[in-house]
Design a protein around this motif. Structure first.
Motif, PDB file in Angstrom:
ATOM      1  N   GLY A   6       0.830  -1.191   0.000  1.00  0.00           N
ATOM      2  CA  GLY A   6       0.000   0.000   0.000  1.00  0.00           C
ATOM      3  C   GLY A   6       0.862   1.236   0.000  1.00  0.00           C
ATOM      4  O   GLY A   6       2.090   1.154  -0.111  1.00  0.00           O
ATOM      5  N   SER A   7       0.225   2.415   0.149  1.00  0.00           N
ATOM      6  CA  SER A   7       0.975   3.661   0.087  1.00  0.00           C
ATOM      7  C   SER A   7       0.678   4.627   1.230  1.00  0.00           C
ATOM      8  O   SER A   7       1.365   5.624   1.373  1.00  0.00           O
ATOM      9  N   ARG A   8      -0.322   4.351   2.041  1.00  0.00           N
ATOM     10  CA  ARG A   8      -0.645   5.278   3.128  1.00  0.00           C
ATOM     11  C   ARG A   8       0.314   5.136   4.305  1.00  0.00           C
ATOM     12  O   ARG A   8       0.449   6.061   5.110  1.00  0.00           O
ATOM     13  N   TYR A   9       0.956   3.980   4.397  1.00  0.00           N
ATOM     14  CA  TYR A   9       1.876   3.715   5.495  1.00  0.00           C
ATOM     15  C   TYR A   9       3.173   3.148   4.924  1.00  0.00           C
ATOM     16  O   TYR A   9       3.207   2.692   3.774  1.00  0.00           O
ATOM     17  N   PRO A  10       4.274   3.177   5.697  1.00  0.00           N
ATOM     18  CA  PRO A  10       5.535   2.623   5.201  1.00  0.00           C
ATOM     19  C   PRO A  10       5.342   1.233   4.606  1.00  0.00           C
ATOM     20  O   PRO A  10       4.607   0.405   5.147  1.00  0.00           O
ATOM     21  N   ASN A  11       6.030   0.977   3.493  1.00  0.00           N
ATOM     22  CA  ASN A  11       5.749  -0.221   2.704  1.00  0.00           C
ATOM     23  C   ASN A  11       7.018  -0.972   2.346  1.00  0.00           C
ATOM     24  O   ASN A  11       8.021  -0.854   3.051  1.00  0.00           O
ATOM     25  N   LEU A  12       6.980  -1.713   1.254  1.00  0.00           N
ATOM     26  CA  LEU A  12       8.099  -2.569   0.859  1.00  0.00           C
ATOM     27  C   LEU A  12       8.496  -2.318  -0.587  1.00  0.00           C
ATOM     28  O   LEU A  12       7.636  -2.079  -1.441  1.00  0.00           O
ATOM     29  N   PHE A  13       9.792  -2.414  -0.851  1.00  0.00           N
ATOM     30  CA  PHE A  13      10.293  -2.500  -2.219  1.00  0.00           C
ATOM     31  C   PHE A  13      10.606  -3.968  -2.462  1.00  0.00           C
ATOM     32  O   PHE A  13      11.383  -4.576  -1.724  1.00  0.00           O
ATOM     33  N   ILE A  14       9.968  -4.542  -3.484  1.00  0.00           N
ATOM     34  CA  ILE A  14      10.027  -5.993  -3.698  1.00  0.00           C
ATOM     35  C   ILE A  14      10.684  -6.321  -5.032  1.00  0.00           C
ATOM     36  O   ILE A  14      10.402  -5.686  -6.056  1.00  0.00           O
ATOM     37  N   ILE A  15      11.549  -7.309  -4.999  1.00  0.00           N
ATOM     38  CA  ILE A  15      12.178  -7.859  -6.208  1.00  0.00           C
ATOM     39  C   ILE A  15      11.710  -9.303  -6.344  1.00  0.00           C
ATOM     40  O   ILE A  15      11.906 -10.113  -5.430  1.00  0.00           O
ATOM     41  N   SER A  16      11.089  -9.628  -7.478  1.00  0.00           N
ATOM     42  CA  SER A  16      10.618 -10.994  -7.737  1.00  0.00           C
ATOM     43  C   SER A  16      11.363 -11.558  -8.934  1.00  0.00           C
ATOM     44  O   SER A  16      11.658 -10.831  -9.897  1.00  0.00           O
TER      45      SER A  16
END
Length: 495
Positions: A375-385
């Motif tokens: 999401g974007s309202r709270y701290p999130n993740l940068f993901i590599i798949s």
């Protein structure tokens, strides 16, 4: 050298003109109104076609699900297609007693199913009674009446979606159908009837089995989030866990809807052949007397800093794949903009670093991608798949990813790379804003998640100001082993 520098200067001059034009256009064109019940209206007039796109976005998503009712926001997205007291029924007065009886039997059945040493015969009797009542109710149900009315009046793109952060209902219509839209959507907000609840609950359980429990990518993503977050509700799937879904009650679903799906949490965005005055008139007439509702509370849970790498393995009868997540800030933190650059730098097409290295040059990966979630309202993740190319292994792919991230940390990116990524980000933004639907979606989204649609106005200028050194600094700060969660999936995998 002089020629190349001159070309770059000309390109930068053109880019600044485009950005200034975009900012000025949005600032001038987006017009606003706020009503006494808290509802917010955003209008962009575009009179080149006799149509408009409408987004009703509510600042309620899966992140707001109560702990004892996870999945309720997604369930409500389905239920609000079922109609109202006047839409979706042939005779609501006759239908209402059946709806009440269905709820009473359904509640008793749910309670009995969770009772230790429950009477199996009584469960079977209640189940049969519920099925019979549902069949009786069907004589009054008019399926998909919202869709039919909109289609008969030239509507296209009628849909809805629930994310971690919001729920939206969307439609594009001829401009002379503005009042029809206002009448239908205000009726949905004011008089929604959650009919076919127990049937739809089972439909969603099946959706979960299909999209998560039987899907390799769904299982990998779900396990990644559940391990990366330990406290914050971003760890929970939008659809809910299966035990959540099957125990959602009609009463708590109705209460959640009545409390939050209301004007104080709602943004209406209209883009196209409408005027602010006509829109204000219609919104005031149809939405203005609806009670404000309760503001959605801010999520107080804060994910603690991760102090060590997490690894998890999912055994699944599928080809191997992996996902690597790094915690990061969200907007408007400047690092969030930097990650937009990193995203395209690593996997934005065939010239991107991860694709070129792992897929083209080394040939160890069949596919690789990067993205920000959930999401974007709270701290999130940068993901590599990524997934390996046979006969290469997950370990080889992970080593290749680590090598590229280390290169990003150890040395600044080139001017050429930075210019290319900036251009791509500008182009993607302009493309998204070109259509009525795209502009409505973007304005609505950022009004909800950023608290102000003007995030779009400043975006290009901030991206332009980010330097190669900043990219290197952000990479060094966040691409650390202690900040990383790794999930792997396959037939025989180990953490």
């Amino acid at each position: 050298m002089f020629f190349c520098r001159r070309v770059i200067l000309l390109f930068l001059l053109f880019s600044c003109v485009v950005q200034s034009s975009l900012a000025a256009t949005l600032s001038e064109k987006v017009r606003e109104a706020t009503f006494s019940n808290g509802l917010r209206l955003l209008v962009v007039e575009r009179h080149n076609s006799p149509t408009f796109s409408a987004y009703i976005s509510i600042a309620v998503g899966a992140v707001n699900d109560p702990e004892n009712a996870r999945g309720v926001a997604h369930l409500l997205e389905h239920m609000l297609f079922k109609g109202t007291k006047r839409i979706g029924t042939t005779d609501y007065a006759a239908e209402k007693p059946l709806l009440d009886e269905i709820e009473q039997v359904g509640d008793r059945l749910d309670a009995l199913r969770t009772t230790v040493d429950a009477d199996v015969k009584e469960i079977e009797r209640l189940q049969q009674s519920l099925e019979e009542l549902n069949k009786k109710q069907q004589q009054y149900v008019v399926k998909d009446e919202f869709s039919r009315i909109y289609a008969e009046n030239g509507g296209v793109g009628y849909n809805a979606f629930t994310s971690k952060d919001q729920t939206s209902y969307v439609i594009s219509l001829p401009s002379n159908r503005l009042e029809l839209w206002a009448s239908i959507e205000s009726d949905r907000m004011r008089n929604a009837v959650l009919r076919e609840f127990y049937t739809e609950r089972e439909v969603i359980r099946e959706e979960r089995r299909r999209s998560y429990e039987s899907s390799p990518s769904g299982m990998l993503y779900e396990n990644l989030l559940a391990n990366a977050f330990t406290v914050h509700p971003y760890r929970n799937p939008i659809i809910g866990w299966d035990t959540d879904i099957k125990n959602l009650s009609l009463e708590e679903t109705r209460t959640f809807h009545e409390r939050y799906y209301a004007p104080v949490n709602t943004v209406i965005t209209l883009v196209g052949d409408v005027t602010l005055e006509s829109a204000k008139t219609m919104v005031q007439r149809y939405f203005g007397t609806i009670a404000a509702g309760t503001p959605v509370p801010h999520v107080v849970a804060v994910e603690p800093p991760q102090n060590g790498e997490k690894r998890t393995a999912v055994e699944f009868d599928a080809e191997p794949s992996l996902a690597i997540a790094f915690h990061k800030p969200t907007l408007p933190d400047r690092a969030d903009y930097v990650f937009d650059i990193i995203d395209l730098l690593l996997s934005g097409g065939p010239t991107s670093r991860l694709y070129r290295s792992l897929v083209i040059e080394k040939g160890v990966a069949a596919a690789v991608s990067t993205y920000t979630a959930p999401g974007s309202r709270y701290p999130n993740l940068f993901i590599i798949s990524a997934s390996p190319r046979f006969p290469h292994t997950l370990a080889e792919v992970e080593a290749g990813i680590d090598s590229e991230l280390k290169r990003l940390v150890d040395s600044p990116i080139t001017d050429e790379e930075l210019l290319r990524v900036r251009k791509r980000l500008r182009t993607d933004l302009l493309r998204a804003l070109r259509s009525n639907d795209g502009l409505a979606r973007m304005i609505s989204h950022y009004q909800i998640v950023a608290g102000d649609w003007r995030y779009l106005v400043d975006y290009a200028n901030i991206i332009e100001s980010i330097t190669a050194e900043e990219v290197q600094q952000v990479a060094a700060l966040y691409f650390r082993a202690v900040n990383r969660t790794v999930a792997v999936l396959g037939r025989e995998v180990t953490p």
